[in-house]
Design a protein around this motif. Structure first.
Motif, PDB file in Angstrom:
ATOM      1  N   LYS A  52       0.747  -1.663  -0.050  1.00  9.87           N
ATOM      2  CA  LYS A  52      -0.020   0.251  -0.363  1.00  9.87           C
ATOM      3  C   LYS A  52       1.078   0.983   0.058  1.00  9.87           C
ATOM      4  CE  LYS A  52      -3.737  -2.654   0.063  1.00  9.87           C
ATOM      5  NZ  LYS A  52      -2.875  -3.545   0.437  1.00  9.87           N
ATOM      6  N   THR A  53       1.645   1.053   0.723  1.00 10.22           N
ATOM      7  CA  THR A  53       3.144   2.186   0.684  1.00 10.22           C
ATOM      8  C   THR A  53       4.225   2.482  -0.244  1.00 10.22           C
ATOM      9  OG1 THR A  53       4.268   1.427   2.778  1.00 10.22           O
ATOM     10  CG2 THR A  53       1.959   2.373   3.257  1.00 10.22           C
ATOM     11  N   GLY A  54       5.153   0.875  -0.790  1.00 11.11           N
ATOM     12  CA  GLY A  54       5.957   1.365  -1.171  1.00 11.11           C
ATOM     13  C   GLY A  54       7.377   1.552  -0.358  1.00 11.11           C
ATOM     14  N   TYR A  55       6.780   1.155   0.875  1.00 11.80           N
ATOM     15  CA  TYR A  55       7.792   1.355   2.084  1.00 11.80           C
ATOM     16  C   TYR A  55       8.922   0.218   1.892  1.00 11.80           C
ATOM     17  CZ  TYR A  55      10.194   3.020   6.394  1.00 11.80           C
ATOM     18  OH  TYR A  55      11.094   3.018   7.723  1.00 11.80           O
ATOM     19  N   GLN A  56      10.373  -0.276   1.166  1.00 16.25           N
ATOM     20  CA  GLN A  56      11.165  -1.120   0.574  1.00 16.25           C
ATOM     21  C   GLN A  56      11.218  -1.321   2.105  1.00 16.25           C
ATOM     22  OE1 GLN A  56      11.431  -1.630  -2.475  1.00 16.25           O
ATOM     23  NE2 GLN A  56      12.498  -3.288  -2.235  1.00 16.25           N
ATOM     24  N   PRO A  57      11.475  -1.312   3.508  1.00 15.57           N
ATOM     25  CA  PRO A  57      12.667  -1.931   4.738  1.00 15.57           C
ATOM     26  C   PRO A  57      11.498  -3.038   4.429  1.00 15.57           C
ATOM     27  CG  PRO A  57      13.297   0.666   4.457  1.00 15.57           C
ATOM     28  CD  PRO A  57      12.096  -0.039   3.590  1.00 15.57           C
ATOM     29  N   LEU A  58      10.110  -2.144   4.814  1.00 14.64           N
ATOM     30  CA  LEU A  58       9.054  -3.801   4.712  1.00 14.64           C
ATOM     31  C   LEU A  58       9.249  -5.337   4.156  1.00 14.64           C
ATOM     32  CD1 LEU A  58       6.039  -1.481   5.765  1.00 14.64           C
ATOM     33  CD2 LEU A  58       7.357  -2.677   6.974  1.00 14.64           C
ATOM     34  N   LEU A  59       9.585  -4.978   2.756  1.00 19.53           N
ATOM     35  CA  LEU A  59       9.289  -5.697   2.021  1.00 19.53           C
ATOM     36  C   LEU A  59      11.424  -6.068   2.394  1.00 19.53           C
ATOM     37  CD1 LEU A  59       8.685  -7.136  -0.867  1.00 19.53           C
ATOM     38  CD2 LEU A  59       9.934  -5.771  -1.410  1.00 19.53           C
ATOM     39  N   ASP A  60      11.928  -5.464   2.628  1.00 17.22           N
ATOM     40  CA  ASP A  60      13.363  -5.962   2.518  1.00 17.22           C
ATOM     41  C   ASP A  60      13.908  -7.519   4.616  1.00 17.22           C
ATOM     42  OD1 ASP A  60      14.358  -4.888   0.524  1.00 17.22           O
ATOM     43  OD2 ASP A  60      15.625  -3.284   1.323  1.00 17.22           O
TER      44      ASP A  60
END
Length: 713
Positions: free
Chosen positions: A478-486
């Motif tokens: 929903k936000t593209g906040y990369q640390p969440l994915l990494d």
């Protein structure tokens, strides 16, 4: 299936008029007409001659007849039920067959001790008289048994605390055994109320029926005798092979939502003090059921947990009055989902009120958790009695519940708090994406969030970790906040590389699989790679390998030692959390931590991949859960719920009840009821959670929340 009380009498009249199995067969009965055995004999077509005293029944019974003397005051001993030598002499002279239970006295038996009340003990067959389907060491559930201690040789059944699913695996070694049923001369004697079988919900049904088949065949001197009209007050809604009505799932959803009302689980101001009396005990928040005269709350004071697994002698179950954070979010989701499908405004109102209670008026998000300068900011307390304890899995279920409820209610009212809750957990997640089993507010405030953020820590337990990973993936999408994915990808990779032998599987490997499927499915949504699909298919395939033809997913434990105590001897039974099975081929399905979560996760996997095998697994599991939903007119607080354990071979509510907190007959307003009912709504509407929540506008709060909680980091 269940037979209603009045219907039993109607059926008995029909049988006595039209001719049943035992037409014109007379028996002599000392006991109440409300006694379960009386009702059974009536259904079977017997002519029952009633007497107020044992002496009158024995004295007036003709030669070679059967006399039943049952307890009317159980668990109190009825002093009028004293058996004298004179009675036995009369019975012997007339060659009567006697069934006597819970007597105040009996010649030759030392019955001077008071009854012993038990909880964990079960009936153990100790004779081969019951036939090949009920061999020695087979188990019976004689719940909350009150037994008169007696010394007797060669009993037919004893009561003892033993390890095992359907048989005493370690025999009767090192455990106290109380004789329950034995034969003495022309008498069959029970040291408890065996005739309480329906009211006390003894089980498994077929086993208890077999015991009574033997008793009645001996009493009637008819080895071919069969019971044709066995009854139970609690039963599955549908049989295993019954064709389900077209609207069965929708009816199940409605019953599942109404169950919260049937049980009066929503705290109302008029009995708030009762809730505080029991719910403020964090170590044992247990009390009697909420009375039928009590009002049903509107959600502003929260929703309590559900039933304990201990069944009382009268068939009721005690309540768990704990007020847990995860349950508030989960139930809000369920009521919003059912409210949307059924257009029920009261469901929707309660759903919104529960979230407000969770976030605004309770202590679950108060104090340091609501202080933006605190390292605990955003976290959700485990329970009102333990508001400074944080389990990642409980936080995740609460968060996922609020996200779904927001979508069903078309509201963005709580988006800010949801974002803070996810990021509050995320910043206390280590370098490799793991948080551990639980964190404490006191430690977080002392160490600061950066201590946890920088930890090089691995905890290979999907039960505790994986649904928070799902929250991170959802928020990333929903936000593209990369640390969440990494961080999440790192954690998932390490976990899958360790599957399955290095997983900390706790009391159930199946539960770990059921919960791991969710982040794997959503990772495919975000990055649809061959590797990610392979990971997902490995876990899903292993789970579906355990799916029975009826749709149940069989419980399974992992290799080696689990998280909780191994049951190495009979004394270990009931001393820790644990599995409902003894070995991996025991035909038990778990609706607290496996099948409930599996329905949700598999539905997400099916929608993420379009895999037909996944979808078939979802449909079969959905039908199974529809079939085994509790049906009870007598115990309305159970009607529409799901017990944790179900034996899908017997098609009965049966399993090992060793788990110290969450045994075979527990219910839970959150984990069990919530995820089953809410996912049934999504299956009915051919929808996924991912699709349902696609329009979330939580990104509006993301930039300011990241800045607030991470600063320059």
């Amino acid at each position: 299936m269940k037979i209603k009380f009045m219907f039993i009498f109607f059926l008995s009249l029909v049988l006595n008029t039209a001719g049943g199995y035992a037409k014109n067969k007379a028996v002599f009965f000392c006991g109440s007409v409300k006694n379960d055995l009386y009702l059974l004999l009536s259904c079977e077509g017997f002519k029952i001659n009633l007497y107020r005293s044992p002496f009158a029944a024995i004295d007036e019974a003709p030669k070679r007849s059967a006399v039943f003397i049952v307890s009317d005051t159980y668990p109190l001993v009825d002093e009028t039920k004293r058996i004298t030598q004179e009675m036995l002499n009369i019975a012997a002279k007339k060659k009567l067959q006697l069934y006597i239970e819970y007597p105040a006295s009996y010649p030759g038996l030392n019955l001077t001790q008071k009854p012993v009340e038990t909880r964990l003990e079960r009936g153990v067959i100790t004779s081969d008289v019951f036939g090949p389907k009920l061999l020695p060491m087979s188990l019976l559930g004689i719940h909350n048994c009150h037994v008169l201690p007696v010394n007797i040789d060669n009993p037919l059944i004893v009561l003892a605390k033993v390890v095992g699913f359907d048989k005493a695996e370690y025999g009767l070694d090192s455990t106290k055994a109380y004789p329950l049923l034995f034969e003495k001369g022309n008498s069959i004697i029970a040291m408890t109320s065996m005739s309480n079988f329906a009211t006390g919900r003894y089980g498994p049904n077929e086993s208890v029926k077999q015991v009574w088949t033997y008793i009645l065949s001996r009493m009637l001197k008819d080895e071919s005798f069969k019971i044709n009209h066995w009854f139970s007050y609690v039963s599955p809604t549908y049989s295993k092979n019954e064709i389900l009505p077209v609207n069965a799932r929708v009816k199940s959803i409605q019953k599942g939502a109404n169950w919260y009302y049937n049980g009066r689980f929503f705290v109302h101001p008029t009995w708030k003090q009762d809730w505080l009396k029991y719910g403020s005990n964090g170590s044992n928040p247990v009390g009697p059921p909420v009375g039928k005269d009590k009002l049903i709350g509107d959600g502003n004071l929260g929703v309590i947990e559900g039933h304990t697994s201990t069944i009382n002698y009268d068939g009721t179950q005690r309540y768990r009055y704990w007020m847990r954070g995860d349950v508030q979010g989960e139930v809000s989701m369920t009521l919003a989902a059912a409210g949307s499908l059924l257009n029920n405004k009261d469901y929707k109102k309660k759903s919104a009120n529960l979230i407000d209670y969770l976030l605004k008026t309770s202590n679950l998000r108060a104090g340091a958790k609501n202080d933006s300068n605190s390292a605990a900011y955003g976290l959700i307390g485990w329970a009102t009695t333990n508001s400074g304890t944080f389990y990642g899995d409980d936080n995740a279920r609460s968060i996922l519940g609020m996200i779904a409820a927001s979508s069903y209610l078309n509201s963005n009212k709580w988006d800010k708090e949801i974002a803070e809750a996810i990021l509050g957990n995320f910043r206390t997640t280590g370098k490799k994406g793991f948080r551990g089993e639980r964190l404490e507010e006191e430690d977080i405030l002392k160490n600061g969030w950066k201590y946890y953020w920088n930890r090089d820590y691995i905890h290979l337990s999907p039960h505790f970790e994986s649904w928070m990973w799902a929250c991170y993936l959802w928020l990333y999408h929903k936000t593209g906040y990369q640390p969440l994915l990494d961080k999440t990808k790192t954690a998932i990779r390490l976990t899958m590389e360790a599957y399955p032998k290095k997983w900390l599987w706790g009391s159930s490997l199946q539960s770990q699989r059921a919960q791991m499927i969710l982040p794997l499915a959503w990772l495919v949504r975000i990055e649809d790679t061959e590797e990610h699909r392979r990971w997902l298919d490995i876990v899903v395939s292993d789970m579906l390998r355990c799916q029975a033809t009826c749709g149940a997913i069989r419980e399974e434990v992992g290799e080696g030692k689990g998280q909780f105590k191994e049951l190495k001897s009979n004394k270990d039974y009931g001393t820790d959390e644990g599995s409902m099975i003894f070995k991996n081929d025991d035909p038990v399905a778990d609706m607290l931590a496996a099948n409930n979560f599996a329905l949700f996760s598999l539905n997400e996997a099916a929608h993420a991949t379009g895999n037909r095998a996944y979808k078939a697994g979802v449909d079969k599991l959905s039908d199974f859960l529809t079939r085994i939903q509790i049906n009870s007119e007598k115990y309305k607080d159970l009607d529409g719920g799901w017990f944790r354990g179900f034996d899908y071979s017997r098609w009965d509510y049966w399993a090992s009840n060793s788990d110290a907190g969450w045994g075979a007959w527990c219910t839970l307003t959150g984990w069990s009821q919530s995820w089953i009912v809410a996912t049934q709504v999504q299956v009915q509407e051919n929808q996924s959670y991912w699709g349902l929540t696609r329009k979330s506008e939580i990104n509006k709060y993301m930039q300011q929340t990241v800045k607030l909680m991470f600063g320059k980091e």
